[in-house]
Design an enzyme around this catalytic site. Structure first.
Site, short mmCIF file in Angstrom:
data_model
loop_
_atom_site.label_atom_id
_atom_site.label_comp_id
_atom_site.label_asym_id
_atom_site.label_seq_id
_atom_site.Cartn_x
_atom_site.Cartn_y
_atom_site.Cartn_z
N ASN A 1 0.87 -1.17 0.00
CA ASN A 1 0.00 0.00 0.00
C ASN A 1 0.91 1.22 0.00
O ASN A 1 1.58 1.50 0.99
CB ASN A 1 -0.88 -0.04 1.25
CG ASN A 1 -1.67 1.24 1.45
OD1 ASN A 1 -1.73 2.09 0.56
ND2 ASN A 1 -2.27 1.39 2.62
N LYS B 1 0.10 4.25 -0.01
CA LYS B 1 -0.49 5.41 0.67
C LYS B 1 -0.31 6.67 -0.20
O LYS B 1 -0.38 6.59 -1.42
CB LYS B 1 0.11 5.58 2.07
CG LYS B 1 0.01 4.27 2.87
CD LYS B 1 0.24 4.44 4.33
CE LYS B 1 0.07 3.07 5.00
NZ LYS B 1 0.17 3.12 6.44
N HIS C 1 -9.45 1.05 5.11
CA HIS C 1 -8.13 1.15 5.73
C HIS C 1 -8.24 1.99 7.01
O HIS C 1 -9.04 2.92 7.07
CB HIS C 1 -7.12 1.77 4.75
CG HIS C 1 -5.72 1.70 5.26
ND1 HIS C 1 -5.21 2.64 6.14
CD2 HIS C 1 -4.73 0.80 5.06
CE1 HIS C 1 -3.96 2.31 6.44
NE2 HIS C 1 -3.64 1.20 5.80
N GLU D 1 -6.58 4.34 8.10
CA GLU D 1 -6.47 5.79 7.88
C GLU D 1 -7.76 6.37 7.32
O GLU D 1 -8.12 7.50 7.60
CB GLU D 1 -5.25 6.08 6.98
CG GLU D 1 -3.96 5.88 7.77
CD GLU D 1 -2.82 5.25 6.98
OE1 GLU D 1 -2.80 5.34 5.75
OE2 GLU D 1 -1.93 4.65 7.63
N GLU E 1 -5.06 -5.26 10.28
CA GLU E 1 -4.01 -4.27 10.53
C GLU E 1 -4.26 -3.60 11.88
O GLU E 1 -5.03 -2.65 11.97
CB GLU E 1 -4.02 -3.20 9.43
CG GLU E 1 -3.71 -3.73 8.05
CD GLU E 1 -3.10 -2.67 7.15
OE1 GLU E 1 -2.03 -2.91 6.61
OE2 GLU E 1 -3.69 -1.57 7.02
N GLY F 1 2.92 1.87 10.73
CA GLY F 1 3.87 2.97 10.62
C GLY F 1 4.63 3.26 11.90
O GLY F 1 5.28 4.30 12.03
N SER G 1 3.78 -2.58 9.93
CA SER G 1 5.25 -2.67 10.07
C SER G 1 5.82 -4.01 9.61
O SER G 1 6.73 -4.56 10.23
CB SER G 1 5.67 -2.37 11.52
OG SER G 1 5.32 -1.03 11.85
P1 13P Z 1 3.34 0.12 7.51
O1 13P Z 1 3.82 -1.15 6.86
O2 13P Z 1 4.09 1.33 7.03
O3 13P Z 1 3.29 -0.03 9.00
O4 13P Z 1 1.82 0.35 7.03
C1 13P Z 1 0.91 -0.67 7.12
C2 13P Z 1 -0.32 -0.31 6.39
O5 13P Z 1 -1.08 0.54 6.81
C3 13P Z 1 -0.58 -0.97 5.11
O6 13P Z 1 -1.87 -0.73 4.67
#
Ligand code: 13P
Length: 251
Positions: free
Chosen positions: A10, A12, A96, A98, A168, A174, A214
């Site tokens: 992803n 982002k 997601h 976010e 997740e 992150g 992560s």
């Molecule tokens: P990270 O791998 O940067 O922690 O992000 C995970 C994520 O939100 C994937 O959709």
């Protein structure tokens, strides 16, 4: 790991046309020999068309990171399933964390998007996962139940089978704090139990459940070794060709 693994990235709100094309060209070369697992990248809207074009005929699929549920209309700023299909996109990431926590998406809205994706023959990946506070208060199961039931509301068994779930945990996104392979496996088991209650054992056992939060080249092997982990959804580490290649080629 029981099913054909799905290794996804992803991006982002990162990358531009040049860096995206460099990345997918490298991935295409690095992963040309991959046959026993699926590869998918979720790309920002403006980069979808060039990336789809570059990956045509390869073994890497392309998805959008969001969409609106209506086919068309006066919804300024939104992207519809028809827009995605029009440029050859086949997958869409929905719910997601976010989207839920920064943009206030509710289970009800996410459910409408899942139904709309399925009605348009787009393959949805539904994200679920608890906040740190919810984990510390022993609410993992309650949160996963609300989000899974909410996302799958009114879906028939045949429709449910077409969905992929990404677990997740929000505290692992992150932050560099990965869930342990045991924690991921346990959460995935809880999700399967919820699906078995909603549908049956067949749906629960066959659901591909990805872990995200992560995931890095140095922890992917342990996560993928767990029986209930069917793939990964990788954020930061999916932006570098070598790192993501190593993740795709977990051992
Ligand atoms: P990270 O791998 O940067 O922690 O992000 C995970 C994520 O939100 C994937 O959709």
């Amino acid at each position: 790991m029981a099913k054909r693994p799905l290794m996804s990235g992803n991006w982002k709100m990162y990358m531009n046309t040049q860096s995206a094309l460099e990345l997918v060209k490298a991935l295409k070369g690095n992963c040309a020999d991959v046959e026993d697992r699926d590869i998918l990248v979720f790309v920002p809207f403006t980069l979808l068309a060039p990336v789809v074009n570059e990956l045509k005929g390869s073994n890497i699929w392309v998805g959008a990171q969001n969409m609106y549920f209506e086919k068309e209309g006066a919804f300024t700023g939104e992207i519809s399933p028809a827009h995605l299909l029009d440029i050859g996109v086949e997958w869409v990431l929905l719910g997601h964390s976010e989207r839920r926590h920064v943009f206030g998406e509710t289970n009800d809205l996410i459910n409408k998007k899942i139904k709309s994706a399925l009605a348009s023959n787009l393959k949805p990946v539904l994200c679920v996962g608890e906040l740190l506070e919810e984990r510390e208060n022993g609410k993992i199961e309650e949160v996963l139940k609300t989000q899974t039931k909410g996302g799958f509301k009114d879906l028939t068994k045949d429709e449910a089978k077409k969905v992929v779930i990404a677990y997740e945990p929000v505290w692992a996104i992150g932050t560099g704090k990965t869930a342990s392979p045991e924690d991921a496996d346990e959460a995935h088991k809880i999700i399967r139990k919820i699906l078995e209650q909603m549908y049956d054992k067949e749906v629960a056992d066959n659901m591909r459940i990805l872990y995200g939060g992560s995931v890095k080249p140095d922890n992917v092997d342990g996560l993928m070794a767990k029986p209930n982990v069917d793939g990964s959804l990788v954020g930061g580490a999916s932006l570098k060709a070598d790192g993501f290649t190593r993740i795709v080629k977990f051992q």
